[in-house]
Motif scaffolding. Structure first.
Motif, PDB file in Angstrom:
ATOM      1  N   LEU A 121      31.368  33.037  30.679  1.00  0.00           N
ATOM      2  CA  LEU A 121      32.705  33.502  30.321  1.00  0.00           C
ATOM      3  C   LEU A 121      32.975  34.878  30.909  1.00  0.00           C
ATOM      4  CD1 LEU A 121      32.878  32.402  26.570  1.00  0.00           C
ATOM      5  CD2 LEU A 121      33.831  31.245  28.558  1.00  0.00           C
ATOM      6  N   ASP A 122      31.979  35.767  30.861  1.00  0.00           N
ATOM      7  CA  ASP A 122      32.149  37.101  31.426  1.00  0.00           C
ATOM      8  C   ASP A 122      32.284  37.043  32.943  1.00  0.00           C
ATOM      9  OD1 ASP A 122      32.161  38.546  29.070  1.00  0.00           O
ATOM     10  OD2 ASP A 122      29.981  38.755  29.030  1.00  0.00           O
ATOM     11  N   LEU A 123      31.498  36.189  33.580  1.00  0.00           N
ATOM     12  CA  LEU A 123      31.592  36.053  35.022  1.00  0.00           C
ATOM     13  C   LEU A 123      32.959  35.514  35.419  1.00  0.00           C
ATOM     14  CD1 LEU A 123      30.522  36.121  37.875  1.00  0.00           C
ATOM     15  CD2 LEU A 123      29.292  33.975  37.422  1.00  0.00           C
ATOM     16  N   SER A 124      33.450  34.540  34.683  1.00  0.00           N
ATOM     17  CA  SER A 124      34.783  34.000  34.940  1.00  0.00           C
ATOM     18  C   SER A 124      35.834  35.099  34.830  1.00  0.00           C
ATOM     19  CB  SER A 124      35.085  32.866  33.958  1.00  0.00           C
ATOM     20  OG  SER A 124      36.441  32.472  34.055  1.00  0.00           O
ATOM     21  N   ASP A 125      35.709  35.931  33.802  1.00  0.00           N
ATOM     22  CA  ASP A 125      36.664  37.017  33.598  1.00  0.00           C
ATOM     23  C   ASP A 125      36.583  38.037  34.739  1.00  0.00           C
ATOM     24  OD1 ASP A 125      38.585  38.195  31.577  1.00  0.00           O
ATOM     25  OD2 ASP A 125      37.196  39.877  31.806  1.00  0.00           O
ATOM     26  N   HIS A 126      35.372  38.342  35.181  1.00  0.00           N
ATOM     27  CA  HIS A 126      35.178  39.285  36.281  1.00  0.00           C
ATOM     28  C   HIS A 126      35.827  38.760  37.566  1.00  0.00           C
ATOM     29  CE1 HIS A 126      33.200  42.191  38.918  1.00  0.00           C
ATOM     30  NE2 HIS A 126      32.861  41.166  39.693  1.00  0.00           N
ATOM     31  N   ILE A 127      35.574  37.509  37.894  1.00  0.00           N
ATOM     32  CA  ILE A 127      36.136  36.920  39.112  1.00  0.00           C
ATOM     33  C   ILE A 127      37.660  36.911  39.052  1.00  0.00           C
ATOM     34  CG2 ILE A 127      36.302  34.802  40.464  1.00  0.00           C
ATOM     35  CD1 ILE A 127      33.431  34.165  39.481  1.00  0.00           C
ATOM     36  N   ASN A 163      24.618  26.550  33.230  1.00  0.00           N
ATOM     37  CA  ASN A 163      25.892  27.113  32.780  1.00  0.00           C
ATOM     38  C   ASN A 163      26.863  27.460  33.903  1.00  0.00           C
ATOM     39  OD1 ASN A 163      25.661  26.954  29.907  1.00  0.00           O
ATOM     40  ND2 ASN A 163      24.194  28.639  30.007  1.00  0.00           N
ATOM     41  N   TYR A 164      26.548  27.139  35.157  1.00  0.00           N
ATOM     42  CA  TYR A 164      27.558  27.298  36.196  1.00  0.00           C
ATOM     43  C   TYR A 164      28.663  26.254  36.040  1.00  0.00           C
ATOM     44  CZ  TYR A 164      25.077  31.010  38.496  1.00  0.00           C
ATOM     45  OH  TYR A 164      24.502  32.222  38.768  1.00  0.00           O
ATOM     46  N   GLY A 165      28.330  25.148  35.384  1.00  0.00           N
ATOM     47  CA  GLY A 165      29.374  24.193  35.040  1.00  0.00           C
ATOM     48  C   GLY A 165      30.370  24.796  34.069  1.00  0.00           C
ATOM     49  N   VAL A 166      29.875  25.615  33.134  1.00  0.00           N
ATOM     50  CA  VAL A 166      30.757  26.318  32.201  1.00  0.00           C
ATOM     51  C   VAL A 166      31.679  27.256  32.968  1.00  0.00           C
ATOM     52  CG1 VAL A 166      30.855  27.916  30.240  1.00  0.00           C
ATOM     53  CG2 VAL A 166      29.060  26.166  30.342  1.00  0.00           C
ATOM     54  N   LEU A 167      31.123  27.979  33.946  1.00  0.00           N
ATOM     55  CA  LEU A 167      31.936  28.871  34.770  1.00  0.00           C
ATOM     56  C   LEU A 167      33.064  28.106  35.448  1.00  0.00           C
ATOM     57  CD1 LEU A 167      32.548  31.463  36.389  1.00  0.00           C
ATOM     58  CD2 LEU A 167      30.786  30.730  38.012  1.00  0.00           C
ATOM     59  N   ALA A 168      32.741  26.969  36.042  1.00  0.00           N
ATOM     60  CA  ALA A 168      33.758  26.183  36.734  1.00  0.00           C
ATOM     61  C   ALA A 168      34.851  25.726  35.783  1.00  0.00           C
ATOM     62  CB  ALA A 168      33.105  24.977  37.413  1.00  0.00           C
ATOM     63  N   ARG A 169      34.464  25.284  34.602  1.00  0.00           N
ATOM     64  CA  ARG A 169      35.466  24.810  33.647  1.00  0.00           C
ATOM     65  C   ARG A 169      36.357  25.951  33.159  1.00  0.00           C
ATOM     66  NH1 ARG A 169      31.026  21.484  32.466  1.00  0.00           N
ATOM     67  NH2 ARG A 169      30.196  22.856  30.844  1.00  0.00           N
ATOM     68  N   GLU A 170      35.774  27.151  32.997  1.00  0.00           N
ATOM     69  CA  GLU A 170      36.579  28.294  32.578  1.00  0.00           C
ATOM     70  C   GLU A 170      37.595  28.678  33.643  1.00  0.00           C
ATOM     71  OE1 GLU A 170      36.785  29.904  29.622  1.00  0.00           O
ATOM     72  OE2 GLU A 170      35.519  28.247  28.949  1.00  0.00           O
ATOM     73  N   LEU A 171      37.163  28.653  34.905  1.00  0.00           N
ATOM     74  CA  LEU A 171      38.099  28.950  35.985  1.00  0.00           C
ATOM     75  C   LEU A 171      39.176  27.877  36.082  1.00  0.00           C
ATOM     76  CD1 LEU A 171      35.616  30.197  38.718  1.00  0.00           C
ATOM     77  CD2 LEU A 171      37.327  31.580  37.526  1.00  0.00           C
ATOM     78  N   ALA A 172      38.793  26.629  35.851  1.00  0.00           N
ATOM     79  CA  ALA A 172      39.770  25.536  35.902  1.00  0.00           C
ATOM     80  C   ALA A 172      40.835  25.706  34.824  1.00  0.00           C
ATOM     81  CB  ALA A 172      39.057  24.198  35.751  1.00  0.00           C
ATOM     82  N   LYS A 173      40.447  26.216  33.663  1.00  0.00           N
ATOM     83  CA  LYS A 173      41.423  26.426  32.581  1.00  0.00           C
ATOM     84  C   LYS A 173      42.519  27.396  32.998  1.00  0.00           C
ATOM     85  CE  LYS A 173      38.232  25.626  28.716  1.00  0.00           C
ATOM     86  NZ  LYS A 173      37.519  26.280  27.581  1.00  0.00           N
ATOM     87  N   ARG A 174      42.145  28.382  33.816  1.00  0.00           N
ATOM     88  CA  ARG A 174      43.127  29.374  34.240  1.00  0.00           C
ATOM     89  C   ARG A 174      44.166  28.778  35.177  1.00  0.00           C
ATOM     90  NH1 ARG A 174      41.290  34.620  32.808  1.00  0.00           N
ATOM     91  NH2 ARG A 174      39.086  34.628  32.197  1.00  0.00           N
ATOM     92  N   GLY A 177      47.533  27.943  33.440  1.00  0.00           N
ATOM     93  CA  GLY A 177      48.188  29.055  32.764  1.00  0.00           C
ATOM     94  C   GLY A 177      49.691  29.043  32.840  1.00  0.00           C
ATOM     95  N   GLY A 178      50.253  28.205  33.715  1.00  0.00           N
ATOM     96  CA  GLY A 178      51.701  28.119  33.798  1.00  0.00           C
ATOM     97  C   GLY A 178      52.294  29.217  34.664  1.00  0.00           C
ATOM     98  N   GLY A 179      53.624  29.358  34.598  1.00  0.00           N
ATOM     99  CA  GLY A 179      54.297  30.363  35.404  1.00  0.00           C
ATOM    100  C   GLY A 179      54.430  29.915  36.850  1.00  0.00           C
ATOM    101  N   ASN A 180      54.769  30.885  37.708  1.00  0.00           N
ATOM    102  CA  ASN A 180      54.955  30.580  39.125  1.00  0.00           C
ATOM    103  C   ASN A 180      53.689  30.801  39.943  1.00  0.00           C
ATOM    104  OD1 ASN A 180      57.721  29.996  38.763  1.00  0.00           O
ATOM    105  ND2 ASN A 180      58.209  32.182  38.770  1.00  0.00           N
ATOM    106  N   ARG A 181      52.580  31.041  39.282  1.00  0.00           N
ATOM    107  CA  ARG A 181      51.334  31.329  39.964  1.00  0.00           C
ATOM    108  C   ARG A 181      50.788  30.078  40.665  1.00  0.00           C
ATOM    109  NH1 ARG A 181      48.387  32.874  35.696  1.00  0.00           N
ATOM    110  NH2 ARG A 181      47.208  30.930  35.573  1.00  0.00           N
ATOM    111  N   LYS A 182      50.390  30.258  41.919  1.00  0.00           N
ATOM    112  CA  LYS A 182      49.812  29.141  42.654  1.00  0.00           C
ATOM    113  C   LYS A 182      48.419  28.838  42.124  1.00  0.00           C
ATOM    114  CE  LYS A 182      48.336  29.637  46.915  1.00  0.00           C
ATOM    115  NZ  LYS A 182      48.322  29.819  48.396  1.00  0.00           N
ATOM    116  N   PRO A 183      48.100  27.574  41.859  1.00  0.00           N
ATOM    117  CA  PRO A 183      46.764  27.237  41.341  1.00  0.00           C
ATOM    118  C   PRO A 183      45.672  27.670  42.309  1.00  0.00           C
ATOM    119  CG  PRO A 183      48.264  25.367  41.135  1.00  0.00           C
ATOM    120  CD  PRO A 183      48.954  26.383  41.985  1.00  0.00           C
ATOM    121  N   ILE A 184      44.563  28.146  41.768  1.00  0.00           N
ATOM    122  CA  ILE A 184      43.439  28.505  42.618  1.00  0.00           C
ATOM    123  C   ILE A 184      42.701  27.239  43.036  1.00  0.00           C
ATOM    124  CG2 ILE A 184      43.140  30.793  41.605  1.00  0.00           C
ATOM    125  CD1 ILE A 184      40.816  29.668  39.968  1.00  0.00           C
ATOM    126  N   GLN A 185      42.077  27.308  44.205  1.00  0.00           N
ATOM    127  CA  GLN A 185      41.282  26.198  44.714  1.00  0.00           C
ATOM    128  C   GLN A 185      39.847  26.358  44.222  1.00  0.00           C
ATOM    129  OE1 GLN A 185      41.598  26.380  48.969  1.00  0.00           O
ATOM    130  NE2 GLN A 185      43.776  25.890  49.005  1.00  0.00           N
TER     131      GLN A 185
END
Length: 305
Positions: A121-127, A163-174, A177-185
């Motif tokens: 979770l912290d790594l996801s937040d940092h990235i 737990n790198y799978g956890v990292l991927a899922r956390e990034l996928a959740k972002r 997030g909605g709005g006009n932001r382009k989804p990350i790859q």
């Protein structure tokens, strides 16, 4: 370079370019061509700038490497001597010419569980806040206000991948997030031996999350069937992850890897016709820009991918 169309024109161009394809009458039947070529950049100071890579016209995506994960909240951006000043502007330039830029995360430390302070979770937040669309007061952004297009998870056989799978899922959740932001790859780059071999009970490649999976058919120590292209192994990857685009990962020259290099003739006549049969064939990933700039391997791959 002009776009080459048709079998006869392709034959002529190949003959003119150092005579790699020697016999044109029995041309290979290339099928599901996507034109997608991804390259890794950032491993050699003498490979040229990120902007130059994007302006070469050879690549449809560039992955910067690496953000190394050392554990206990310690991360190190290693771009092999490239000056960080100016890379943010290069990122924006690449995006302006239609070449997305991602950052590859190389895990050499098993992330603690997501209940821990030093966690996925912290790594996801940092990235998110240092490289992507987020912002946190006091968080250093190495590339300034440039927002990268994606994140690549780079794991090797023997990596403590828990737990790198956890990292991927956390990034996928972002991405939701909605709005006009382009989804990350979200992409993953792995040795081909990973497909049926989760490590420590954690599956680093969560089905349905990754847009692309780059399968490395080179330098897989101890796995002879993965040190060169294997149709059986390729078919296992495309079948296991039907919702992801699967890329053929190759070294760009014989010097780029100990094993796995494919000469253009073998690539054209033998391998690409086979991999392009898959409905989820995505393209080719090259390791890396330094070697490709010297070998010009992408000039063949770009036409045939």
């Amino acid at each position: 370079m002009a776009v080459i169309r048709g079998k006869s024109s392709l034959c002529l161009a190949a003959l003119l370019s150092v005579s790699i394809i020697l016999a044109c009458p029995a041309m290979a039947e290339l099928g599901n061509q996507t034109g997608q070529v991804t390259v890794f950049w950032g491993r050699h100071k003498d490979e040229g700038s990120l902007r130059e890579a994007c302006d070469s016209g050879m690549y449809t995506g560039v992955i910067m490497s690496f953000l190394n994960v050392h554990g206990h909240g310690r991360y190190h951006l290693d771009l092999s001597g490239h000056e960080l000043a100016g890379i943010g502007d290069d990122v924006k330039h690449c995006q302006s010419v239609g070449v997305p830029v991602s950052l590859s995360i190389r895990g050499n430390y098993s992330l603690p569980s997501n209940q821990s302070g030093e966690s996925a979770l912290d790594l996801s937040d940092h990235i998110w806040n240092a490289y992507l669309a987020g912002f946190r007061k006091g968080m250093r952004r190495p590339f300034g206000d440039a927002k990268l297009d994606g994140v690549d998870l780079f794991l090797e056989r023997g990596t403590p991948a828990k737990n790198y799978g956890v990292l991927a899922r956390e990034l996928a959740k972002r991405n939701m997030g909605g709005g006009n932001r382009k989804p990350i790859q979200l992409t993953a780059t792995l040795p081909c031996s990973f497909t049926n071999n989760p490590i420590d009970g954690d599956v680093p490649i969560t089905r349905g999350i990754y847009e692309r999976i780059h399968v490395r058919f080179f330098d897989n120590d101890g796995h002879a069937d993965c040190n060169a292209y294997s149709e059986e192994v390729w078919d296992s990857w495309t079948a296991a992850y039907p919702s992801s685009r699967i890329f053929l990962g190759l070294p760009a020259s014989p010097e780029a890897a100990k094993e796995g290099y494919l000469y253009p003739k073998s690539l054209y006549y033998g391998v690409l016709p086979a991999v392009q049969k898959a409905a989820n064939y995505g393209g080719v990933m090259l390791w890396d820009r330094y070697y490709d700039e010297r070998s010009n391997y992408s000039s063949y791959v770009k036409r045939w991918a």
